[in-house]
Design an enzyme around this catalytic site. Structure first.
Site: not given
Length: 501
Positions: A68, A160
């Site tokens: 990422k 999250d």
């Protein structure tokens, strides 16, 4: 625009204070380019709020990884702050049910997170394709709870949690791991958080009110996930306004047609999580003791207790630099190698670590010689983390795998020159190490540098001691072999019939 070195340096420094110097310094790369070590294929594995996650692999190692990348020139101040927090949190985490951060590559304009590649897909996809049985739901919940309990014990709130952020580690596997720490942060016991973050259907009432503390908001989100696993539908859905109103009041309905097959314990587990008042909501350590999931730990496969004792005996008698090498190897193991060992850690650990007293109690039940027992107890820290355990297990491997050793060597070879010099090694190990003494024992050809071949030969010295003879209570196989023949046949037949029907 260049990255703010002070902010990233602060994230590194804080992570070092939590997990030690080598696990951070060895994985945080600033003097080699990502492209020098890793080939990115361009295949998109997933997308998130921070962009795409791409498939890649180390040039000199097996297996795929996930990358990422962040373009630092495009981040505003708030995004930078979240990235600093993500780096600090991710570098500090070390648990079997959390995806491993293998390396961080920082350049003037880009920061890349290199993670283990989760080949088994999202929990969301499995739920979308087929309703989970209650046993499957309880097993998945137990996996998720271990990750969340460890986070909260470490002072981290995820913020999250959702079906998409729990992934299976391999195709066909049932082993879940938590990913994506872009909204995570270390919380303070007495300080409230105000950021309204997360995915609407999963957020807790106190997050919507922008006043929350500790990790209780994660437990609400976990309650939503378990609700979906058991019923196949969301407890709160509709327009954003309607969903927010329902969440704040805690109004949800367990439709009889969806819940008639769910046990009383399963329903109780969910309703004790979806509680509006965080003070009355079940927390992670209590949830792990709930009867609906508590029995799952017993089914975790172990390893031979001889392996555990021999590993800790060998690492206890190793030199400080040999222990550092084993620690680097622990962060370089492939998934297949970790799968062999992680069950024993999970069975011995509580809240994501093995307490010194717990391991002492376990060892005292085995036929371990006094000399070995004393050596182990003198070495043991107050808490044994996952990579500490893996390092000890590598200390009893009769053959050190060259690809793992080469990846571990890279943790010390910051510039990728192929050998270790005293100055560079001092930088990695810190001033608490006597580097002259390290070179005296590890520079086997006395040429003033530790080559990879020196490093590999040095690692072989750790496993020269014979294995410890002891009982074998962590091995499911060995236990069955000790049963009388008639009982073994009956047990095998019972297992076959269960699978057949």
């Amino acid at each position: 625009m260049a990255a703010d070195p002070k902010s990233f340096a602060t994230a590194q420094s804080r992570a070092i204070g939590r997990v030690g110097r080598l696990p951070v310094q060895g994985r945080y790369v600033t003097r080699r380019r990502l492209e020098d070590d890793i080939e990115v294929t361009g295949k998109i594995l997933g997308t998130g709020c921070s962009g795409e996650v791409l498939a890649a692999h180390f040039r000199d190692g097996p297996g795929r990884v996930a990358v990422k990348a962040y373009d630092l020139r495009l981040l505003d101040e708030a995004q930078r702050e979240r990235l600093y927090a993500e780096v600090e949190v991710f570098l500090s985490l070390d648990h079997p049910h959390i995806a491993r951060l293998l390396a961080v590559y920082e350049s003037r304009t880009k920061l890349s997170l290199v993670m283990e590649c989760m080949e088994g897909g999202e929990l969301f996809d499995r739920v979308a394709h087929a309703r989970q049985s209650e046993h499957q739901a309880a097993q998945a919940t137990w996996h998720m709870l271990q990750a969340v309990s460890y986070l909260h014990r470490s002072g981290v709130v995820h913020r999250d949690l959702k079906l998409e952020n729990f992934l299976y580690d391999a195709s066909g596997s049932d082993f879940l791991k938590l990913i994506d720490f872009g909204f995570s942060k270390f919380f303070h016991q007495k300080k409230h958080m105000k950021e309204a973050l997360g995915t609407m259907n999963y957020v807790a009432p106190e997050v919507l009110r922008q006043r929350y503390c500790l990790g209780s908001c994660d437990m609400w989100s976990l309650g939503v996930i378990v609700f979906v696993l058991l019923s196949g539908e969301m407890p709160f859905q509709g327009s954003d306004v309607g969903t927010a109103r329902a969440i704040k009041t805690g109004r949800f309905w367990m439709k009889p047609g969806k819940w008639f097959h769910v046990s009383k314990d399963g329903k109780d587990f969910v309703t004790r999580l979806l509680v509006v008042d965080p003070a009355k909501r079940m927390q992670a350590e209590d949830a792990l003791r709930h009867p609906w999931v508590h029995s799952m730990k017993a089914s975790v496969p172990g390893v031979r207790s001889t392996t555990v004792v021999t590993g800790f005996r060998n690492i206890a008698r190793a030199s400080r630099f040999q222990r550092a090498c084993l620690q680097a190897m622990a962060w370089s193991l492939t998934l297949a190698e970790r799968r062999r060992l992680r069950g024993a850690f999970i069975r011995l650990s509580t809240d994501g670590v093995i307490a010194r007293e717990e391991l002492q109690e376990y060892l005292s039940k085995l036929s371990v010689g006094k000399e070995d027992f004393d050596a182990i107890m003198e070495f043991l820290p107050e808490e044994i983390h996952y990579s500490d355990f893996l390092a000890a297990m590598m200390a009893c491997e009769s053959e050190q795998h060259e690809d793992v050793a080469r990846s571990a060597f890279r943790h010390f070879d910051l510039e990728g020159v192929g050998h270790l010099t005293p100055a560079r090694l001092q930088e990695v190990l810190g001033n608490e190490f006597d580097v002259a003494a390290v070179f005296d024992e590890a520079d086997l050809d006395r040429d003033g540098a530790i080559s990879f071949h020196d490093f590999l030969a040095y690692l072989h010295q750790i496993t020269e001691l014979p294995s410890v003879e002891c009982l074998d209570d962590l091995s499911e196989v060995s236990r069955s072999e000790k049963l009388p023949k008639r009982k073994r046949i009956r047990q095998a037949l019972k297992s076959w019939l269960a699978n057949f029907f």
